[in-house]
Design an enzyme around this catalytic site. Structure first.
Site, PDB file in Angstrom:
ATOM      1  N   ARG A 156       0.866  -1.176   0.000  1.00  0.00           N
ATOM      2  CA  ARG A 156       0.000   0.000   0.000  1.00  0.00           C
ATOM      3  C   ARG A 156       0.905   1.228   0.000  1.00  0.00           C
ATOM      4  NH1 ARG A 156      -2.040  -3.635   3.906  1.00  0.00           N
ATOM      5  NH2 ARG A 156      -4.147  -4.415   3.443  1.00  0.00           N
ATOM      6  N   LYS A 180      -1.446  -2.615   7.586  1.00  0.00           N
ATOM      7  CA  LYS A 180      -2.739  -2.118   8.040  1.00  0.00           C
ATOM      8  C   LYS A 180      -3.217  -2.902   9.257  1.00  0.00           C
ATOM      9  CE  LYS A 180      -7.207  -0.860   5.981  1.00  0.00           C
ATOM     10  NZ  LYS A 180      -8.015  -0.963   4.746  1.00  0.00           N
ATOM     11  N   HIS A 255      -2.489   1.976  -5.836  1.00  0.00           N
ATOM     12  CA  HIS A 255      -3.354   0.829  -5.552  1.00  0.00           C
ATOM     13  C   HIS A 255      -3.625   0.006  -6.810  1.00  0.00           C
ATOM     14  CE1 HIS A 255      -5.083  -0.581  -1.839  1.00  0.00           C
ATOM     15  NE2 HIS A 255      -6.107  -1.078  -2.502  1.00  0.00           N
ATOM     16  N   ARG A 258      -0.955  -2.403  -7.054  1.00  0.00           N
ATOM     17  CA  ARG A 258      -1.228  -3.493  -6.102  1.00  0.00           C
ATOM     18  C   ARG A 258      -2.206  -4.491  -6.731  1.00  0.00           C
ATOM     19  NH1 ARG A 258      -1.381  -4.669  -0.482  1.00  0.00           N
ATOM     20  NH2 ARG A 258      -3.456  -5.094   0.361  1.00  0.00           N
ATOM     21  N   HIS A 281      -4.086  -9.049   3.417  1.00  0.00           N
ATOM     22  CA  HIS A 281      -5.515  -8.938   3.674  1.00  0.00           C
ATOM     23  C   HIS A 281      -5.888  -9.722   4.920  1.00  0.00           C
ATOM     24  CE1 HIS A 281      -6.441  -8.054  -0.840  1.00  0.00           C
ATOM     25  NE2 HIS A 281      -6.174  -6.953  -0.159  1.00  0.00           N
ATOM     26  N   TYR A 290     -10.276 -10.479  -6.727  1.00  0.00           N
ATOM     27  CA  TYR A 290      -9.372 -10.669  -7.860  1.00  0.00           C
ATOM     28  C   TYR A 290      -9.658 -11.949  -8.650  1.00  0.00           C
ATOM     29  CZ  TYR A 290      -6.673  -7.140  -5.368  1.00  0.00           C
ATOM     30  OH  TYR A 290      -6.278  -5.994  -4.719  1.00  0.00           O
TER      31      TYR A 290
END
Length: 309
Positions: A156, A180, A255, A258, A281, A290
């Site tokens: 990120r 994150k 992003h 990414r 994630h 995806y």
């Protein structure tokens, strides 16, 4: 004396920061969302308590959000309205956990929003973008490394700009980061990214700690060069510059790179759980956005091998 809802709201935000490790940007947004709700509720019920957050009041509040317009007379987007409700549900969950009688967040449904198409670059577009920087100056070399690192690691942009030089292990081609939600993970560098990183670091004669620094404006060596660190907005502008230069049809943001890594991994046979770990994630459902690329691949396989009778 019982605590007021604004006081409980601040306690909740402190809980997110200290115990949940939520980012400052998220806390800033939650503070805005909850403040608007509390201001609205106080007009309806002076000095409201947690019991005043009823299903009927929430319904009326959502109607208020649906009709709300800003200073430019623009309405709130549906997805933005959902953010307000998500923050309220999180606050309610905190209140119930701490034994304050209030509305169960499970009773508040979120409407489905229109799914946005997932943007990513194909192989040719990635190559064009990676080759866009001019390498004749320090800034151009830095930009090349930024692009290579983003596509190689899937970081990120906020994770990228936090990198320090000592975090980079060019021998193992790994970078350990705290991502994150305070979750630790390891990301991996391609041979190409390592090659350009080494070249970039060899040109750095400064003692600054940040991996990616600015080359415009005045020098500031205090605090190990922290004031020289690139910001997330600076990196976004760098990508905007090269997207325009190469006239790419896709508006490539950090992003989008990414997304491009994730789709590249899946197309080449990576399993969804591995991609989840690489991207950091928390939930597999986030990574599953995806899987459309694997569906495309299956369609190609079907077309190639089906007997067509």
């Amino acid at each position: 004396m019982e605590k007021t809802l604004p006081e409980l709201s601040e306690e909740f935000l402190e809980h997110l920061e200290v115990e949940r490790g939520v980012s400052r940007l998220t806390i800033r947004d939650y503070r805005l969302y909850l403040r608007r709700f509390l201001m609205w509720l106080e007009k309806l019920c002076p000095s409201p308590s947690p019991q005043e957050i009823t299903l009927d009041n929430v319904r009326r509040y959502r109607l208020y959000l649906a009709h709300f317009t800003d200073r430019r007379n623009l309405p709130l987007k549906r997805v933005t309205q959902n953010y307000y409700v998500i923050a309220l549900r999180a606050f309610l969950r905190y209140l119930i956990k701490n034994d304050y009688p209030t509305l169960s967040p499970d009773k508040i449904d979120l409407p489905k929003t229109e799914s946005r198409s997932l943007l990513f670059l194909d192989k040719n577009q990635v190559v064009k973008l990676l080759n866009a920087p001019t390498l004749s100056d320090d800034a151009g070399l830095r930009d090349k490394v930024i692009l290579e690192t983003l596509f190689s690691t899937g970081l990120r942009v906020a994770e990228l700009v936090k990198l320090n030089k000592e975090q980079i292990n060019t021998e193992t081609r790994e970078i350990g980061i705290i991502g994150k939600g305070g979750r630790a993970r390891v990301v991996f560098l391609s041979e190409s990214a390592v090659k350009w990183l080494k070249r970039y670091l060899d040109t750095r004669k400064d003692e600054y700690q940040p991996l990616f620094i600015r080359y415009s404006g005045g020098l500031n060596e205090s605090n190990k060069g922290e004031k020289m660190r690139l910001t997330t907005r600076s990196v976004q502008r760098i990508l905007e510059k090269y997207v325009k230069k190469m006239r790419l049809s896709v508006k490539a943001t950090p992003h989008v790179l990414r997304h491009s890594l994730a789709t590249d991994l899946l197309i080449n046979g990576a399993d969804i759980r591995s991609v989840q770990e690489i991207l950091g994630h928390k939930n597999i459902t986030t990574t599953q956005i995806y899987t459309h690329v694997t569906n495309t691949r299956l369609k190609e396989i079907h077309s190639q091998f089906h007997s067509k009778f």
